[in-house]
Design a protein around this motif. Structure first.
Motif, mmCIF file in Angstrom:
data_model
loop_
_atom_site.group_PDB
_atom_site.id
_atom_site.type_symbol
_atom_site.label_atom_id
_atom_site.label_comp_id
_atom_site.label_asym_id
_atom_site.label_seq_id
_atom_site.Cartn_x
_atom_site.Cartn_y
_atom_site.Cartn_z
ATOM 1 N N LEU A 139 0.828 -1.195 0.000
ATOM 2 C CA LEU A 139 0.000 0.000 0.000
ATOM 3 C C LEU A 139 0.870 1.255 0.000
ATOM 4 C CD1 LEU A 139 -2.414 -1.145 2.861
ATOM 5 C CD2 LEU A 139 -2.966 -1.128 0.416
ATOM 6 N N GLY A 140 0.305 2.366 -0.495
ATOM 7 C CA GLY A 140 0.998 3.638 -0.415
ATOM 8 C C GLY A 140 2.392 3.577 -1.004
ATOM 9 N N GLN A 141 3.365 4.125 -0.238
ATOM 10 C CA GLN A 141 4.737 4.195 -0.737
ATOM 11 C C GLN A 141 5.422 2.841 -0.825
ATOM 12 O OE1 GLN A 141 3.520 5.486 2.079
ATOM 13 N NE2 GLN A 141 5.094 5.834 3.640
ATOM 14 N N ASP A 142 4.760 1.776 -0.375
ATOM 15 C CA ASP A 142 5.288 0.424 -0.598
ATOM 16 C C ASP A 142 5.518 0.177 -2.092
ATOM 17 O OD1 ASP A 142 4.927 0.029 2.096
ATOM 18 O OD2 ASP A 142 3.174 -1.267 1.887
ATOM 19 N N ALA A 143 4.773 0.894 -2.936
ATOM 20 C CA ALA A 143 4.900 0.707 -4.385
ATOM 21 C C ALA A 143 6.328 0.968 -4.866
ATOM 22 C CB ALA A 143 3.928 1.625 -5.121
ATOM 23 N N PHE A 144 7.082 1.803 -4.139
ATOM 24 C CA PHE A 144 8.455 2.102 -4.539
ATOM 25 C C PHE A 144 9.429 1.004 -4.123
ATOM 26 C CE2 PHE A 144 6.435 6.234 -4.549
ATOM 27 C CZ PHE A 144 6.940 6.821 -5.695
ATOM 28 N N TYR A 145 9.087 0.250 -3.088
ATOM 29 C CA TYR A 145 9.979 -0.779 -2.561
ATOM 30 C C TYR A 145 9.630 -2.185 -3.054
ATOM 31 C CZ TYR A 145 11.163 2.835 0.881
ATOM 32 O OH TYR A 145 11.566 3.990 1.500
ATOM 33 N N SER A 146 8.407 -2.382 -3.468
ATOM 34 C CA SER A 146 7.874 -3.715 -3.717
ATOM 35 C C SER A 146 8.489 -4.414 -4.928
ATOM 36 C CB SER A 146 6.352 -3.620 -3.919
ATOM 37 O OG SER A 146 5.841 -4.826 -4.423
ATOM 38 N N GLY A 147 8.995 -5.626 -4.708
ATOM 39 C CA GLY A 147 9.431 -6.461 -5.816
ATOM 40 C C GLY A 147 8.259 -6.996 -6.612
ATOM 41 N N THR A 148 7.132 -7.221 -5.944
ATOM 42 C CA THR A 148 5.921 -7.691 -6.622
ATOM 43 C C THR A 148 5.483 -6.694 -7.677
ATOM 44 O OG1 THR A 148 5.196 -8.793 -4.586
ATOM 45 C CG2 THR A 148 3.524 -8.410 -6.272
ATOM 46 N N ILE A 149 5.419 -5.432 -7.296
ATOM 47 C CA ILE A 149 5.008 -4.399 -8.242
ATOM 48 C C ILE A 149 6.067 -4.197 -9.313
ATOM 49 C CG2 ILE A 149 4.512 -1.926 -8.476
ATOM 50 C CD1 ILE A 149 3.050 -2.088 -5.801
ATOM 51 N N ALA A 150 7.335 -4.322 -8.946
ATOM 52 C CA ALA A 150 8.419 -4.141 -9.928
ATOM 53 C C ALA A 150 8.331 -5.165 -11.053
ATOM 54 C CB ALA A 150 9.770 -4.232 -9.240
ATOM 55 N N ALA A 151 7.986 -6.398 -10.727
ATOM 56 C CA ALA A 151 7.858 -7.421 -11.767
ATOM 57 C C ALA A 151 6.788 -7.030 -12.775
ATOM 58 C CB ALA A 151 7.531 -8.773 -11.137
ATOM 59 N N ALA A 152 5.653 -6.542 -12.273
ATOM 60 C CA ALA A 152 4.578 -6.100 -13.169
ATOM 61 C C ALA A 152 4.995 -4.842 -13.931
ATOM 62 C CB ALA A 152 3.310 -5.837 -12.356
ATOM 63 N N ARG A 153 5.695 -3.945 -13.260
ATOM 64 C CA ARG A 153 6.137 -2.703 -13.914
ATOM 65 C C ARG A 153 7.107 -2.982 -15.061
ATOM 66 N NH1 ARG A 153 8.790 -0.511 -9.979
ATOM 67 N NH2 ARG A 153 7.042 0.538 -8.962
#
Length: 257
Positions: free
Chosen positions: A105-119
Motif C-alpha cells: 500500500l501507499g509508498q510500498d509501491a516504490f519498494y515492492s518487488g511484486t510491483i516491480a515485476a509487473a512494472r
C-alpha cells in the motif's frame, strides 16, 4: 493474440517460485489462459526494481512451464521477455505478479518487488497486474479475484502498458474500490546488535505501521475492509513542479555565464 487463441500470461512474484500465493494464482489463471511461470529462486521482498547487471544469473526448469531464476523479480520478467522462445512461445498478452504474502500500500509501491515485476512488463507495453493480500486470507479466493481483474484488463486494454496494483485486506468484505496511493506511517528505526563473535550487525525498520484517514486512498480501503485497485503511472515526472525546475535551470545557467 490471434482470434481463437488462448491468452498467454507470464506469472512472477517476489516470494519465490515455491510460494503458496504463486501456486494459487497459477491455478486460477490456467482456467482462462496459458500460463508460464518465471519467478525468483528465493524470496526477494522489498527488492524494488533492481536488475542484476554485475553478476551472472542461473536459470533452471522446475517443471514444465515453471522456471526459477536466482535473481530479482524484475530480472525474472526481463529475462522471460528477452530470451526468445527459451521460456515463452511468444510475447505474453498479460503479466501477473503475486499473490504477494502481505500488503503493498501507499509508498510500498516504490519498494515492492511484486510491483516491480509487473512494472517491468508495463515498460514493454504489456498490461500488468500486481496482487498483494493479507496473509490470513483464503488464497484461492484472492487468486480468483485477481484473475478476473487481470483478464478484464486484458479485454479492455490489450497491448497497452497499463499497470494495476491490487490489494486485498484482512477481513475483506467483498467490496472492490478504484483507489489512489495513500500513505503508510511506519515505525522507522535502525536496530544495532552484536553477534556471538562480537561483530556488529543491524536490522532496518520497526514492526509498527499505521494509516491516517485519507478518503479515496488504498490505505483507507484497507482500513475499511475493501480490496483496492490502484492504477500506477510509469512516468514519475511532477508536472506541477515544472515551473520551479525551469526557474532553477535558468538561475543555474545565468550563474555559469
Amino acid at each position: 493474440m490471434s482470434l481463437g487463441m488462448r491468452p498467454l500470461v507470464l506469472l512472477s512474484n517476489d516470494d519465490g517460485h515455491a510460494s503458496a500465493g504463486l501456486a494459487a494464482m497459477r491455478n486460477a489463471l490456467r482456467a482462462m489462459a496459458d500460463v508460464v511461470v518465471v519467478a525468483p529462486e528465493n524470496e526477494q521482498s522489498a527488492s524494488s526494481h533492481a536488475l542484476s547487471l554485475h553478476r551472472p544469473l542461473r536459470l533452471r526448469t522446475v517443471e514444465t512451464g515453471v522456471f526459477a531464476l536466482d535473481g530479482t523479480p524484475a530480472d525474472c520478467v526481463y529475462v522471460a521477455l528477452h530470451a526468445g522462445t527459451r521460456m515463452l512461445p511468444r510475447k505474453p498478452d498479460l503479466v501477473v505478479s503475486g499473490i504477494n504474502h502481505g500488503m503493498n500500500l501507499g509508498q510500498d509501491a516504490f519498494y515492492s518487488g511484486t510491483i516491480a515485476a509487473a512494472r517491468e512488463a508495463a515498460f514493454r507495453g504489456i498490461p500488468a497486474v500486481a496482487t498483494s493480500a493479507h496473509h490470513s486470507l483464503d488464497l484461492a479466493a484472492v487468486a480468483n479475484l485477481s484473475a478476473r481483474i487481470a483478464m478484464g484488463l486484458l479485454e479492455s486494454h490489450p497491448a497497452t502498458g497499463v499497470l494495476l496494483s491490487l490489494n486485498v485486506p484482512k477481513g475483506w468484505t467483498g467490496e472492490v474500490r478504484a483507489t489512489r496511493l495513500g500513505a503508510r506511517i511506519y515505525e522507522e528505526m535502525v536496530d544495532f546488535r552484536r553477534d556471538p563473535r562480537d561483530r556488529e550487525y543491524l536490522w532496518l525498520g520497526g514492526p509498527g505501521v499505521r494509516h491516517e484517514s485519507d478518503p479515496g486512498s488504498d490505505t483507507d480501503a484497507y482500513d475499511q475492509g475493501a480490496a483496492s485497485i490502484t492504477p500506477l503511472l510509469l512516468d514519475l515526472t511532477d508536472t506541477t513542479a515544472h515551473g520551479m525546475a525551469e526557474a532553477l535551470a535558468e538561475k543555474t545557467t545565468r550563474a555559469r555565464s
